[in-house]
Design an enzyme around this catalytic site. Structure first.
Site, short mmCIF file in Angstrom:
data_model
loop_
_atom_site.label_atom_id
_atom_site.label_comp_id
_atom_site.label_asym_id
_atom_site.label_seq_id
_atom_site.Cartn_x
_atom_site.Cartn_y
_atom_site.Cartn_z
N MET A 69 0.80 -1.23 0.00
CA MET A 69 0.00 0.00 0.00
C MET A 69 0.83 1.28 0.00
SD MET A 69 -2.83 -1.35 -0.40
CE MET A 69 -4.05 -0.05 -0.22
N ARG A 70 2.07 1.18 -0.47
CA ARG A 70 2.93 2.38 -0.55
C ARG A 70 3.35 2.61 -1.98
NH1 ARG A 70 5.96 4.76 3.36
NH2 ARG A 70 7.73 5.18 2.02
N ASN B 283 2.83 -5.46 -10.46
CA ASN B 283 1.76 -5.20 -9.51
C ASN B 283 0.49 -5.92 -9.99
OD1 ASN B 283 0.45 -3.91 -7.28
ND2 ASN B 283 -0.46 -2.45 -8.73
N HIS C 129 -3.74 -5.52 -9.88
CA HIS C 129 -4.79 -4.55 -9.57
C HIS C 129 -6.16 -5.18 -9.83
CE1 HIS C 129 -6.47 -0.60 -8.90
NE2 HIS C 129 -7.32 -0.88 -9.87
N ASP D 24 -0.90 2.86 -11.12
CA ASP D 24 -1.69 1.85 -11.84
C ASP D 24 -1.67 2.07 -13.35
OD1 ASP D 24 -2.38 0.76 -9.37
OD2 ASP D 24 -4.21 1.95 -9.21
C1 GRF Z 1 -5.58 -7.50 -4.01
O1 GRF Z 1 -6.94 -7.33 -4.27
C2 GRF Z 1 -4.75 -6.82 -5.06
O2 GRF Z 1 -5.37 -6.75 -6.30
C3 GRF Z 1 -4.60 -5.43 -4.49
O3 GRF Z 1 -4.47 -5.62 -3.10
C4 GRF Z 1 -5.14 -6.82 -2.72
C5 GRF Z 1 -4.18 -7.64 -1.91
O4 GRF Z 1 -4.78 -8.76 -1.35
N1 GRF Z 1 -3.46 -4.76 -5.09
P1 GRF Z 1 -3.91 -9.83 -0.56
O5 GRF Z 1 -3.14 -9.09 0.54
O6 GRF Z 1 -2.97 -10.47 -1.54
O7 GRF Z 1 -4.87 -10.79 0.01
#
Ligand code: GRF
Length: 201
Positions: free
Chosen positions: A89-90, A106, A108, A144
């Site tokens: 989340m960074r 990544n 998404h 993204d």
């Molecule tokens: C996923 O939905 C991914 O697409 C997004 O963050 C979420 C991570 O889920 N970037 P997890 O921690 O792998 O369960």
């Protein structure tokens, strides 16, 4: 070949990748899991799988770049060829992105470029989309927005609510993320501008 996974949360994608490595589908090792949160479940999953699990606390660094340099020092120590962001989340600094250009992936939970940001699943549902999906892409300097490696659609039924849609999307994520990593490790991805060409075996 060594992979590092960066994760801030539950780590279900990390788990899917660990499982694919253990099944021998991805011929690489996950040498390192890095989190920016000490309470990330992803760190427990890593430890359980015998993978080095590192928490780097953003509060210990004066800038994004300093944090990233610390992360890079770990990556260099274990000779990492691919960085996999799995719910990290960074934002990464331009320094990091440039240093690992086309070597940071990544995932998404929407069909990019629709529904960028942190609530891709809910936003697609709220908008009344009939189809959404999952995108695996390389990271560039914009959010993204990097070159797309794989995409897979998910149908939104009238009976779906955000939580049921989330389940469907995650199921697809756990399938296509390992697939994309496998393609990278096999040297089959070629980035030409915005396009990612997948070479046949
Ligand atoms: C996923 O939905 C991914 O697409 C997004 O963050 C979420 C991570 O889920 N970037 P997890 O921690 O792998 O369960």
């Amino acid at each position: 070949m060594n992979i590092a996974v960066f994760a801030s949360g539950r780590g279900t994608n990390l788990q899917a990748i660990i499982d694919a490595v253990n099944r021998g589908e991805i011929k690489a090792a996950i040498s390192l899991v890095i989190s920016d949160r000490s309470d990330a479940k992803a760190l427990d999953r890593a430890k359980k799988a015998g993978i080095e699990a590192v928490c780097i606390n953003p509060r210990d660094f004066s800038s994004r770049e300093e944090f990233d340099k610390q992360a890079i020092s770990y990556l260099e120590k274990s000779d990492v060829v691919l960085v996999v962001l799995a719910g990290f989340m960074r934002l990464l600094s331009p320094y990091f992105v440039d240093r690992y250009r086309n070597r940071i992936m990544n995932i998404h939970p929407s069909l990019l470029p629709s529904f960028k940001g942190t609530s891709g699943i809910k936003d697609a549902w709220k908008y009344g989309m009939k189809i959404t999906g999952v995108t695996v892409h390389f990271i560039n300097e914009d959010l993204d927005a990097g070159p797309i490696i794989l995409q897979k659609p998910v149908m939104i039924e009238e009976t779906d609510i955000p939580s049921s849609l989330e389940e469907k999307v995650h199921r697809v994520e756990h399938q296509i993320y390992p697939e994309a990593i496998k393609l990278f490790i096999e040297g089959r991805l070629e980035v030409i501008g915005r396009r990612v060409k997948i070479r046949a075996i």
